[in-house]
Motif scaffolding. Structure first.
Motif, PDB file in Angstrom:
ATOM      1  N   LEU A   1      35.034  33.584  25.158  1.00 20.04           N
ATOM      2  CA  LEU A   1      35.245  34.846  26.074  1.00 20.04           C
ATOM      3  C   LEU A   1      36.207  34.786  27.068  1.00 20.04           C
ATOM      4  O   LEU A   1      36.147  33.918  27.935  1.00 20.04           O
ATOM      5  N   GLN A   2      37.144  35.560  26.808  1.00 19.47           N
ATOM      6  CA  GLN A   2      38.497  35.443  28.113  1.00 19.47           C
ATOM      7  C   GLN A   2      38.195  36.428  29.329  1.00 19.47           C
ATOM      8  O   GLN A   2      38.009  37.522  28.774  1.00 19.47           O
ATOM      9  N   HIS A   3      37.847  35.927  30.395  1.00 16.69           N
ATOM     10  CA  HIS A   3      37.932  36.802  31.456  1.00 16.69           C
ATOM     11  C   HIS A   3      39.025  36.557  32.529  1.00 16.69           C
ATOM     12  O   HIS A   3      39.584  35.516  32.767  1.00 16.69           O
ATOM     13  N   GLN A   4      39.649  37.530  33.048  1.00 15.25           N
ATOM     14  CA  GLN A   4      40.951  37.611  34.110  1.00 15.25           C
ATOM     15  C   GLN A   4      40.962  38.641  34.905  1.00 15.25           C
ATOM     16  O   GLN A   4      40.453  39.959  34.689  1.00 15.25           O
ATOM     17  N   GLY A   5      41.612  38.563  35.908  1.00 10.14           N
ATOM     18  CA  GLY A   5      42.175  39.694  36.874  1.00 10.14           C
ATOM     19  C   GLY A   5      42.259  38.813  38.502  1.00 10.14           C
ATOM     20  O   GLY A   5      42.317  38.168  38.403  1.00 10.14           O
ATOM     21  N   VAL A   6      42.008  39.932  39.174  1.00  9.91           N
ATOM     22  CA  VAL A   6      42.007  39.563  40.735  1.00  9.91           C
ATOM     23  C   VAL A   6      40.466  39.328  41.357  1.00  9.91           C
ATOM     24  O   VAL A   6      39.884  40.332  41.392  1.00  9.91           O
ATOM     25  N   PRO A   7      40.022  38.404  41.605  1.00 14.26           N
ATOM     26  CA  PRO A   7      38.661  38.112  41.738  1.00 14.26           C
ATOM     27  C   PRO A   7      38.379  38.680  43.135  1.00 14.26           C
ATOM     28  O   PRO A   7      39.236  38.803  43.904  1.00 14.26           O
ATOM     29  N   VAL A   8      36.953  39.077  43.435  1.00 17.12           N
ATOM     30  CA  VAL A   8      36.724  39.595  44.745  1.00 17.12           C
ATOM     31  C   VAL A   8      36.756  38.417  45.820  1.00 17.12           C
ATOM     32  O   VAL A   8      36.615  37.403  45.285  1.00 17.12           O
ATOM     33  N   ARG A   9      36.566  38.713  46.860  1.00 15.89           N
ATOM     34  CA  ARG A   9      36.858  37.730  48.126  1.00 15.89           C
ATOM     35  C   ARG A   9      35.345  36.857  47.969  1.00 15.89           C
ATOM     36  O   ARG A   9      34.358  37.363  47.858  1.00 15.89           O
ATOM     37  N   GLN A  10      35.665  35.763  48.091  1.00 12.17           N
ATOM     38  CA  GLN A  10      34.574  34.859  47.972  1.00 12.17           C
ATOM     39  C   GLN A  10      34.351  33.995  49.145  1.00 12.17           C
ATOM     40  O   GLN A  10      35.007  33.495  49.866  1.00 12.17           O
ATOM     41  N   ALA A  11      32.836  33.769  49.530  1.00  9.04           N
ATOM     42  CA  ALA A  11      32.402  32.878  50.468  1.00  9.04           C
ATOM     43  C   ALA A  11      32.442  31.631  49.850  1.00  9.04           C
ATOM     44  O   ALA A  11      31.938  31.152  48.744  1.00  9.04           O
TER      45      ALA A  11
END
Length: 275
Positions: free
Chosen positions: A122-132
């Motif tokens: 399963l390929q997932h991609q994009g601009v991730p949300v801000r992470q702690a």
């Protein structure tokens, strides 16, 4: 009159032509990505009038090998060229188990060559949300190399020491420690349109998420990709972090299955080409 096809060893001199082929099928690989795979692999190229019209690579990892980067120019299909490329690439590597990640288009050929489906990528991609930035995750050092190589083989059943050694010096690796031992590791590197997180090896999904969150927070590329498996169960969490589903592939195997150790699991691939 059909062009005469010749075969040769895939070298750096062919990479511009190989890149043209992968771009024609909308694969995101950069020339640098091809170069990394080639340094780990035995490649075969098909040529017509000096032009690259097909490629295939075999990447040996101990008793396991990956066959990958199987591409045939659209104008040269339906001539059995894909089968010839695969056969030639695999002929130079003697292992009991072969693995590959198949596209839907390639499935019929791989099944004819004795590969059977074992799962879904399963390929997932994009601009991730801000992470702690999670606690307990450290950047790996050179002294961690041997332990990471052992951990990776426990998770995959393949000896990918050569790959891990290259990633140690060409990418950024992080680890989670349990006392003097390593319990998990992950890698962040440039790939395609931005950064890729993988491999990710951990004891459980919570640990895998901590590793990935750390690298999401440290990535500066903006665009991020993670290739996971249906079995790993990370897909819902990845979508919640802003990485949308973007297709994938079918995991396939030929030969006797290598049984990995059960203390750790591979939650994300190094690449669809490398498992």
């Amino acid at each position: 009159m059909p062009a005469t096809i010749t075969f040769d060893t895939l070298t750096d001199a062919h990479l511009d032509g190989a890149l043209r082929l992968s771009q024609a099928v909308s694969w995101p690989h950069r020339r640098e990505d091809w170069h990394l795979f080639l340094r780990l692999s035995r490649g075969v190229v098909a040529l017509a009038g000096g032009k690259v019209v097909g490629t295939a690579q075999a990447t040996p990892f101990g008793d396991v090998a990956m066959v990958n980067m199987i591409i045939v120019d659209a104008q040269m299909r339906s001539r059995g060229l894909g089968r010839q490329l695969m056969t030639r690439a695999m002929a130079g590597v003697d292992v009991p188990e072969w693995r590959l990640t198949a596209t839907v288009e390639g499935l019929p050929l791989y099944e004819k060559l004795g590969f059977v489906a074992t799962g879904s990528v399963l390929q997932h991609q994009g601009v991730p949300v801000r992470q702690a930035v999670p606690d307990g995750v450290d950047w790996a050092g050179d002294t961690d190399l041997a332990a990471i190589q052992v951990l990776d083989q426990q998770a995959t059943g393949a000896d990918r020491s050569s790959l891990i050694a290259r990633l140690m010096h060409e990418a950024r690796l992080v680890v989670i420690r349990k006392g003097p031992d390593l319990a998990g590791y992950a890698c962040l590197r440039r790939f395609g349109r931005g950064d890729l997180v993988g491999p990710v090896v951990a004891e459980d999904s919570a640990m895998a998420q901590r590793l990935i969150s750390f690298l999401m927070a440290r990535s500066t590329a903006g665009f991020l990709r993670v290739d996971t498996t249906e079995e790993a169960g990370l897909a819902p969490w990845l979508m919640g972090q802003g990485l949308a589903a973007a297709g994938g592939g079918v995991s396939m195997r030929r030969g006797a299955a290598t049984v990995p150790a059960t203390s750790v699991q591979c939650f994300a691939l190094a690449a669809q080409a490398l498992g």
